[in-house]
Design a protein around this motif. Structure first.
Motif: not given
Length: 164
Positions: A3-11, A15-22, A25-30, A65-66
């Motif tokens: 897993v990875h910690e992420m910080k990004l801007s969407i629109n 967003y600050e999230e912890v996500v699986e490496s695999r 991005l489409s699934d992360f957004l939805r 990937f996200a």
């Protein structure tokens, strides 16, 4: 499971999230962000339905990937409208019947926005070439082309008025 910690801007929203490496991005957004305007069609990058803008470039969100967009800026179809009003491009798609079922529309809108931002006065042949990366089964593309042409003409006319 990695897993990875992420910080990004969407629109424009951070967003600050912890996500699986695999996670795609489409699934992360939805799934993680609730931005269901990003559609998943072929899952191979062929249909263009999942197109979003990452740091000013249209990309197929089903192919990355996200975690690859950590610290990036993303625009989805939800980010095209301003203050609850459709963007001129969206309004022209509506007026020119550039959509029917709407499945392909978010991806086409985002690719078109990216393209027109970089190519403000394209020929219709250039627009057709840009659209060749998108599959639409309903409209026959005529309304889509008319909407894009109308947007280009309006933008050009507004620039002429601003210079006057």
């Amino acid at each position: 499971m990695s897993v990875h910690e992420m910080k990004l801007s969407i629109n424009g929203k951070v967003y600050e999230e912890v996500v699986e490496s695999r996670l795609l991005l489409s699934d992360f957004l939805r799934e993680n962000c609730g931005l269901t305007g990003t559609h998943v069609g072929c899952e191979h990058g062929v249909c263009g339905a999942c197109t979003v803008i990452v740091n000013g470039a249209a990309v197929r969100s089903c192919l990355i990937f996200a975690v690859q967009v950590d610290h990036h800026e993303i625009t989805t179809v939800e980010g095209l409208s301003e203050n609850g009003q459709l963007s001129p491009l969206q309004q022209n798609f509506k007026q020119c019947h550039g959509l029917q079922c709407g499945f392909c529309t978010p991806g086409i809108l985002l690719s078109t926005k990216d393209y027109l931002d970089k190519t403000p006065n394209p020929s219709m042949d250039d627009v057709k070439e840009m659209l060749s990366g998108h599959l639409c089964r309903c409209t026959g593309y005529d309304g889509i082309l008319k909407a894009i042409e109308k947007t280009v003409n309006e933008k050009r006319d507004n620039q002429v008025l601003e210079r006057s």
